[in-house]
Scaffold this motif. Structure first.
Motif, mmCIF file in Angstrom:
data_model
loop_
_atom_site.group_PDB
_atom_site.id
_atom_site.type_symbol
_atom_site.label_atom_id
_atom_site.label_comp_id
_atom_site.label_asym_id
_atom_site.label_seq_id
_atom_site.Cartn_x
_atom_site.Cartn_y
_atom_site.Cartn_z
ATOM 1 N N ILE A 4 0.873 -1.173 0.000
ATOM 2 C CA ILE A 4 0.000 0.000 0.000
ATOM 3 C C ILE A 4 0.909 1.223 0.000
ATOM 4 C CG2 ILE A 4 -1.831 1.258 1.193
ATOM 5 C CD1 ILE A 4 -1.139 -2.333 2.185
ATOM 6 N N LEU A 5 0.711 2.113 -0.962
ATOM 7 C CA LEU A 5 1.440 3.370 -1.000
ATOM 8 C C LEU A 5 0.552 4.463 -0.432
ATOM 9 C CD1 LEU A 5 3.234 3.414 -4.487
ATOM 10 C CD2 LEU A 5 4.297 3.166 -2.232
ATOM 11 N N LEU A 6 0.967 5.018 0.690
ATOM 12 C CA LEU A 6 0.252 6.132 1.307
ATOM 13 C C LEU A 6 0.882 7.421 0.813
ATOM 14 C CD1 LEU A 6 0.183 4.721 4.948
ATOM 15 C CD2 LEU A 6 -1.706 4.692 3.314
ATOM 16 N N ILE A 7 0.114 8.244 0.119
ATOM 17 C CA ILE A 7 0.647 9.447 -0.502
ATOM 18 C C ILE A 7 0.051 10.676 0.169
ATOM 19 C CG2 ILE A 7 0.882 10.731 -2.650
ATOM 20 C CD1 ILE A 7 0.636 8.095 -4.149
ATOM 21 N N ARG A 8 0.931 11.520 0.691
ATOM 22 C CA ARG A 8 0.442 12.763 1.284
ATOM 23 C C ARG A 8 0.000 13.707 0.164
ATOM 24 N NH1 ARG A 8 3.148 17.883 4.554
ATOM 25 N NH2 ARG A 8 1.116 18.715 5.180
ATOM 26 N N HIS A 9 -1.085 14.408 0.389
ATOM 27 C CA HIS A 9 -1.586 15.353 -0.608
ATOM 28 C C HIS A 9 -0.563 16.443 -0.902
ATOM 29 C CE1 HIS A 9 -2.213 18.531 2.367
ATOM 30 N NE2 HIS A 9 -2.758 17.616 3.156
ATOM 31 N N GLY A 10 -0.727 17.100 -2.043
ATOM 32 C CA GLY A 10 0.109 18.228 -2.394
ATOM 33 C C GLY A 10 -0.156 19.416 -1.489
ATOM 34 N N GLN A 11 0.677 20.437 -1.646
ATOM 35 C CA GLN A 11 0.565 21.624 -0.799
ATOM 36 C C GLN A 11 -0.832 22.245 -0.909
ATOM 37 O OE1 GLN A 11 2.472 25.419 -1.936
ATOM 38 N NE2 GLN A 11 3.572 25.302 0.023
ATOM 39 N N ALA A 12 -1.450 22.464 0.235
ATOM 40 C CA ALA A 12 -2.764 23.099 0.283
ATOM 41 C C ALA A 12 -2.592 24.621 0.293
ATOM 42 C CB ALA A 12 -3.537 22.617 1.505
ATOM 43 N N SER A 13 -3.680 25.325 0.497
ATOM 44 C CA SER A 13 -3.659 26.792 0.358
ATOM 45 C C SER A 13 -3.758 27.473 1.713
ATOM 46 C CB SER A 13 -4.795 27.233 -0.570
ATOM 47 O OG SER A 13 -4.596 26.731 -1.873
ATOM 48 N N GLY A 207 3.235 15.448 -0.983
ATOM 49 C CA GLY A 207 3.466 14.604 -2.147
ATOM 50 C C GLY A 207 4.411 13.446 -1.908
ATOM 51 N N SER A 208 4.799 13.209 -0.650
ATOM 52 C CA SER A 208 5.708 12.106 -0.344
ATOM 53 C C SER A 208 4.978 10.776 -0.331
ATOM 54 C CB SER A 208 6.389 12.342 1.002
ATOM 55 O OG SER A 208 5.418 12.407 2.043
ATOM 56 N N LEU A 209 5.765 9.699 -0.445
ATOM 57 C CA LEU A 209 5.233 8.335 -0.487
ATOM 58 C C LEU A 209 5.709 7.552 0.733
ATOM 59 C CD1 LEU A 209 5.110 9.360 -3.476
ATOM 60 C CD2 LEU A 209 5.532 7.007 -4.179
ATOM 61 N N THR A 210 4.802 6.835 1.355
ATOM 62 C CA THR A 210 5.111 5.941 2.473
ATOM 63 C C THR A 210 4.596 4.554 2.099
ATOM 64 O OG1 THR A 210 5.065 7.671 4.157
ATOM 65 C CG2 THR A 210 4.582 5.423 4.897
ATOM 66 N N ARG A 216 1.759 -12.246 5.563
ATOM 67 C CA ARG A 216 1.063 -13.229 6.399
ATOM 68 C C ARG A 216 1.006 -12.793 7.856
ATOM 69 N NH1 ARG A 216 3.542 -18.983 4.101
ATOM 70 N NH2 ARG A 216 2.655 -18.813 1.980
ATOM 71 N N SER A 217 2.000 -12.036 8.291
ATOM 72 C CA SER A 217 2.035 -11.598 9.691
ATOM 73 C C SER A 217 1.313 -10.274 9.894
ATOM 74 C CB SER A 217 3.488 -11.480 10.169
ATOM 75 O OG SER A 217 4.196 -10.532 9.386
ATOM 76 N N GLY A 218 0.736 -9.730 8.832
ATOM 77 C CA GLY A 218 0.001 -8.475 8.950
ATOM 78 C C GLY A 218 0.643 -7.360 8.145
ATOM 79 N N LEU A 219 0.416 -6.135 8.561
ATOM 80 C CA LEU A 219 0.914 -4.965 7.858
ATOM 81 C C LEU A 219 2.232 -4.488 8.476
ATOM 82 C CD1 LEU A 219 -2.475 -3.036 7.560
ATOM 83 C CD2 LEU A 219 -1.326 -4.346 5.770
ATOM 84 N N SER A 220 3.193 -4.124 7.613
ATOM 85 C CA SER A 220 4.510 -3.693 8.095
ATOM 86 C C SER A 220 4.939 -2.429 7.354
ATOM 87 C CB SER A 220 5.560 -4.784 7.860
ATOM 88 O OG SER A 220 5.197 -5.991 8.507
ATOM 89 N N LEU A 221 5.526 -1.497 8.080
ATOM 90 C CA LEU A 221 6.036 -0.275 7.464
ATOM 91 C C LEU A 221 7.366 -0.571 6.777
ATOM 92 C CD1 LEU A 221 5.618 2.823 7.147
ATOM 93 C CD2 LEU A 221 7.033 3.089 9.201
ATOM 94 N N VAL A 222 7.454 -0.220 5.508
ATOM 95 C CA VAL A 222 8.673 -0.452 4.718
ATOM 96 C C VAL A 222 9.474 0.826 4.548
ATOM 97 C CG1 VAL A 222 9.551 -1.191 2.472
ATOM 98 C CG2 VAL A 222 7.577 -2.359 3.489
#
Length: 241
Positions: A4-13, A207-210, A216-222
């Motif tokens: 899963i790629l979590l993407i922060r939104h671009g710069q707001a106003s 705009g960064s990507l996480t 099998r063991s669940g979700l892991s931060l890469v």
């Protein structure tokens, strides 16, 4: 394994009458994200974004390049920053940058927000009186109750689990969301103290990507806060607010 790629939104106003729309830099960051995904060529199986305008506008160039349906999941919406500042500090600062008629820098707003976030997290399930329009839980009498940190963290985790559910081997879900959501999820995935989210939020680049892996063991931060696609000789499109 699926990711899963979590993407922060671009710069707001920040500092305008509509914080929730992207700035010119934010739109450029959205295009850069689409270009980075094209370069990486992940097997994108699912596209999700929250219900906020800045999340939708950030997703737009990527969505336009894909022939996939988009899922709108409000569990990926950011916490209400003005609500936190109003309910947990004595400051008049808001996202429109006004305080007693004076302009306030984004740096000063971040400082006040962090004070409010610390008190918000400490408050746990306790909510104080909130006046004005807030985006919180509607209770039995029709009034609104401010969202607590535990409720926020729980809904973020539920959203991530839903985004990961049923992904096929080697596929990717792309989720356009916000810094606070990503920070809360990182704390949960790494079993970190909740207040660590404040420091993670502070350095999250628009705009960064996480990346999160689903095994099998669940979700892991890469990885956290990848933003090489936004860099250039003069800093390129790297912004924090």
């Amino acid at each position: 394994m699926p990711t899963i790629l979590l993407i922060r939104h671009g710069q707001a106003s920040y500092g305008t009458d509509d914080y929730d729309r992207l700035s010119d830099a934010g739109h450029a960051q959205a295009v850069a994200i689409a270009g980075e995904l094209e370069r990486r060529r992940p097997s994108i199986e699912r596209v999700v974004h929250g219900s906020l305008r800045r999340q939708r506008e950030t997703a737009a160039p990527t969505v336009a390049a894909l022939s996939l349906p988009v899922t709108i999941d409000p569990r990926f919406d950011e916490y209400d920053m003005d609500e936190i500042v109003a309910g947990h500090t004595d400051s008049g600062v808001r996202t429109n940058a006004a305080r007693d008629g004076e302009q306030v820098s984004s740096r000063e707003f971040q400082r006040v927000l962090e004070l409010g976030m610390g008190a918000w997290i400490d408050a746990g399930e306790v909510t104080g009186e909130v006046t004005g329009e807030v985006v919180g839980e509607v209770v039995g009498d029709g009034s609104r109750r401010a969202e607590t940190w535990p409720a926020f963290a729980t809904r973020c985790s539920a959203g991530l689990s839903a985004a990961a559910a049923g992904l096929t081997s080697g596929s990717t879900a792309v989720v356009f969301t916000s810094a606070g959501v990503i920070a809360a999820l990182c704390c949960s995935l790494l079993n970190l103290p909740p207040k660590t989210a404040i420091a993670l939020n502070r350095v999250a680049v628009n705009g960064s990507l996480t990346k999160v892996a689903s095994g099998r063991s669940g979700l892991s931060l890469v990885s956290f806060n990848e933003h090489g696609h936004l860099e250039g000789g003069d800093g390129g499109l790297v912004t924090l607010r």
